[in-house]
Structures are given as structure tokens and as C-alpha cells.
Design a protein around this motif. Structure first.
Motif, short mmCIF file in Angstrom:
data_model
loop_
_atom_site.label_atom_id
_atom_site.label_comp_id
_atom_site.label_asym_id
_atom_site.label_seq_id
_atom_site.Cartn_x
_atom_site.Cartn_y
_atom_site.Cartn_z
N TYR A 109 0.78 -1.10 0.06
CA TYR A 109 -0.03 0.08 0.16
C TYR A 109 0.84 1.19 0.13
CZ TYR A 109 -3.47 3.40 1.32
OH TYR A 109 -4.39 4.40 1.22
N LEU A 110 1.96 1.39 0.67
CA LEU A 110 2.98 2.27 0.72
C LEU A 110 3.56 2.59 -0.35
CD1 LEU A 110 4.24 1.97 4.30
CD2 LEU A 110 2.43 3.73 3.76
N HIS A 111 3.98 1.46 -1.00
CA HIS A 111 4.65 1.49 -2.37
C HIS A 111 3.72 2.23 -3.40
CE1 HIS A 111 6.11 -0.46 -6.20
NE2 HIS A 111 7.05 0.17 -5.69
N ARG B 206 1.09 4.12 -3.05
CA ARG B 206 0.89 5.42 -2.63
C ARG B 206 1.95 6.27 -3.21
NH1 ARG B 206 -3.88 7.26 -3.38
NH2 ARG B 206 -3.21 9.13 -2.23
N THR B 207 3.17 5.92 -2.98
CA THR B 207 4.44 6.61 -3.39
C THR B 207 4.54 6.80 -4.74
OG1 THR B 207 5.31 5.91 -1.29
CG2 THR B 207 6.92 6.54 -3.15
#
Length: 141
Positions: free
Chosen positions: A54-56, A58-59
Motif C-alpha cells: 500500500y505504501l509503495h 501510494r508513493t
């Protein structure tokens, strides 16, 4: 961007984790020779990988690798995303497999086996989601 992009990224996170977990379980069972070790490794990744993915996602959504205001051509972007995600995912797998199996070599074997299978599966996942409009107010050009 509107809140709908969050729904899209969450849906991509869940669908990728299903594919990724199945791949990890199969490879871990084969490499460790123990189905229970394979299941432990596969299911332990569910939480760590969902958060990391998820963080990847969004980034990468916020990264603009463009020239002249245009987003980088989708296939090149998907290849770059594939490579960065695979690095993060492989490192996570190696660490978890090492801890669960108690053997650093098992962790390395499982992690490196995944490099090939996961990159192919991830690329296909990205290409599939590129064709789906779910969670997009409008397709980025």
C-alpha cells in the motif's frame, strides 16, 4: 486526487496480496520441503506485505516521472514499479523465511526464487489493473 484513488489502491493491494501469498506458499513448501513452514511463511507475509505494498502504491501514485508534463509511458512505469516492489518484497520474504525456518539459507533460497515468479506475476497484475477503471475519476494521460 480524490478519495477514490485510495479505494483503487486498497483493491490493488488486496488482489496482489492474494496472488503473492499463493506464490509464496507454493515456493516455500517446495524449497523448505515442509508444507507447514510454507504456510507459516506465506501467511506471515500477509500483514507486512499489505502495508508495504500500500505504501509503495501510494508513493508511486505521487511520483511524476514525466517529461513535458506527461506521465511516463505506462509499460516503462510498470517495469520500474515492478523492480522497486520486487526489491522491497524480496527483502521482506528473506527476513520472514529466515526467522520462521531458522535457516538463513532457506530464507535466501525462497527470496531469490520469488524474484522471477513475482516479477512476472506483478507485471501482469499491473497491466491488468491498468485496464480497469475502478477507483479512477478519470484515466490519467
Amino acid at each position: 486526487m480524490k478519495d477514490s484513488s485510495y479505494k483503487r489502491h486498497l483493491a490493488k493491494t488486496i488482489t496482489w496480496r492474494i496472488v503473492g501469498t499463493i506464490d509464496t506458499i507454493v515456493l516455500s513448501c517446495i524449497i523448505s520441503g515442509n508444507p507447514f513452514t510454507g504456510l507459516k511463511i506465506g501467511f506471515s507475509e500477509v500483514i507486512t506485505k499489505m502495508v508495504l505494498y500500500y505504501l509503495h502504491e501510494r508513493t508511486w501514485f505521487k511520483i511524476n516521472l514525466s517529461k513535458d508534463g506527461k506521465v511516463l509511458e505506462s509499460k516503462k512505469r510498470h517495469i520500474a514499479k515492478t523492480l522497486t516492489w520486487r526489491f522491497i518484497g524480496t527483502l521482506d520474504t528473506i527476513i520472514l523465511a529466515w526467522i520462521i525456518s531458522g535457516d538463513p539459507l532457506t530464507g535466501l533460497k525462497i527470496g531469490f526464487a520469488e524474484v522471477i515468479t513475482k516479477m512476472l506475476l506483478y507485471y501482469l497484475h499491473e497491466r491488468t489493473w491498468y485496464k480497469i477503471n475502478y477507483g479512477l475519476d478519470e484515466r490519467r494521460k
